[in-house]
Write a protein that holds these residues in place. Sequence first.
Motif, PDB file in Angstrom:
ATOM      1  N   TYR A 138       0.653  -0.949  -0.028  1.00 36.96           N
ATOM      2  CA  TYR A 138       0.273  -0.081   0.440  1.00 36.96           C
ATOM      3  C   TYR A 138       1.171   1.123   0.038  1.00 36.96           C
ATOM      4  O   TYR A 138       0.947   2.383  -1.169  1.00 36.96           O
ATOM      5  CB  TYR A 138      -1.136   0.421   1.273  1.00 36.96           C
ATOM      6  N   TRP A 164     -12.463  -7.694   4.673  1.00 37.64           N
ATOM      7  CA  TRP A 164     -11.335  -6.282   3.943  1.00 37.64           C
ATOM      8  C   TRP A 164     -12.132  -6.364   3.467  1.00 37.64           C
ATOM      9  O   TRP A 164     -12.252  -4.315   4.116  1.00 37.64           O
ATOM     10  CB  TRP A 164     -10.508  -6.985   3.445  1.00 37.64           C
ATOM     11  N   ARG A 168     -13.198  -1.617   4.366  1.00 36.50           N
ATOM     12  CA  ARG A 168     -13.103  -0.515   2.986  1.00 36.50           C
ATOM     13  C   ARG A 168     -13.883   0.016   2.561  1.00 36.50           C
ATOM     14  O   ARG A 168     -14.166   1.110   2.601  1.00 36.50           O
ATOM     15  CB  ARG A 168     -12.016  -1.247   2.048  1.00 36.50           C
ATOM     16  N   LEU A 172     -13.973   3.950   3.431  1.00 33.81           N
ATOM     17  CA  LEU A 172     -13.997   4.195   1.870  1.00 33.81           C
ATOM     18  C   LEU A 172     -15.279   5.639   1.815  1.00 33.81           C
ATOM     19  O   LEU A 172     -15.697   6.056   1.009  1.00 33.81           O
ATOM     20  CB  LEU A 172     -13.586   4.013   0.766  1.00 33.81           C
ATOM     21  N   VAL A 215      -7.310  -4.451  -4.132  1.00 25.04           N
ATOM     22  CA  VAL A 215      -7.492  -2.649  -4.779  1.00 25.04           C
ATOM     23  C   VAL A 215      -8.649  -2.433  -4.854  1.00 25.04           C
ATOM     24  O   VAL A 215      -8.410  -0.972  -5.324  1.00 25.04           O
ATOM     25  CB  VAL A 215      -6.145  -1.774  -5.970  1.00 25.04           C
ATOM     26  N   GLY A 216      -9.393  -3.122  -4.923  1.00 24.18           N
ATOM     27  CA  GLY A 216     -10.982  -3.099  -5.607  1.00 24.18           C
ATOM     28  C   GLY A 216     -11.691  -4.707  -5.062  1.00 24.18           C
ATOM     29  O   GLY A 216     -10.877  -5.354  -5.209  1.00 24.18           O
ATOM     30  N   GLU A 236      -9.769   1.214  -4.220  1.00 31.48           N
ATOM     31  CA  GLU A 236      -8.617   1.995  -3.274  1.00 31.48           C
ATOM     32  C   GLU A 236      -8.204   3.269  -4.409  1.00 31.48           C
ATOM     33  O   GLU A 236      -7.791   3.161  -4.936  1.00 31.48           O
ATOM     34  CB  GLU A 236      -7.894   1.234  -3.390  1.00 31.48           C
ATOM     35  N   ARG A 241      -8.567   3.916 -10.734  1.00 34.91           N
ATOM     36  CA  ARG A 241      -9.748   4.118 -10.550  1.00 34.91           C
ATOM     37  C   ARG A 241     -10.870   3.212 -11.224  1.00 34.91           C
ATOM     38  O   ARG A 241     -11.558   2.388 -11.385  1.00 34.91           O
ATOM     39  CB  ARG A 241     -10.321   4.934  -9.690  1.00 34.91           C
TER      40      ARG A 241
END
Length: 303
Positions: A138, A164, A168, A172, A215-216, A236, A241
């Motif tokens: 990260y 996770w 997140r 977020l 990451v997603g 993330e 993105r």
Amino acid sequence: MGNSLSDGLTDAVRRFQWFYTCHVRVPHELVEHSALSLTEMRVLFAVMHGGACTAADISRTLGLDTGYLSRMLTQFERSGLIERRPCSGDARSTQVSLTAAGETGLSAASAHVRDDVSTTLDAMTPGERAQLIASMGYVQRLLSPPADAPQVRLRGPRPGDFGWIVEREAQLAPGGTHTQRERETRTAMVVADYLTAPDPLRNGCWIAEQDGVSVGASLLVDGSAGSARLAALFVEPGVRRSSIARRLIKACVAFATESGYGRVVCATDLNPVSVAPFLRPFGFEELSNQGEWEKHLKEPRAF
């Protein structure tokens, strides 16, 4: 004058830098065991990790003046640590690589440091090592300049991924603590529905992974009346993105089509203001006054 948030972040990064320098001490230990300066060791490590690279590559990576770097490389070449060859197809550039003597000298200077790092890692549990690797990933991803072609792949869920996702999704979520807690509760219920579904093959989950770091994610669950529900979707910060979000949505739509669903719906609690640009290219339409987006597929099969 910077704002308090920026100042606080700067101070936090500087504290981490100091902690890391004191804890690892790699650059200083290498210099102690070598006749080379810290900058010279950095350049040799850049050549080692870069393979056959150019002086311009090293200059950009380390932020060194090209004239200063050129003089240093000339000295390395005279000492037999590196060799320079013309680049194929560009006679104006030269490729720099370590010689056998350079590799031997660098390996000898860094061997004891690797032993120290190994000793530290051996004292950790497997779970702590995995957490350390993910955290370093990260940090590297967020502090690195955007890559021209990031290596991203989609995979299925593994143990720990659902926890996770809940974490997140909450962190977020836009808004304050109350909104984040509501998002955490909602996502936890979605994950529970996913894991306890009577027919798990009707649900799908995808984790976007870039260079080994998650990451997603997107989560598709069985809805009602022949519909599938896109119940979770996030990417993330610090990565590309839009392209990752499109890949996650595409995976959901393809899975729903192959599974015989008649439509895919997406509720407003996915923050439709931000996901709308990604949903529209896939044929999603906003349902007025219903708080949902939907995409019609084919007629559902009977199950």
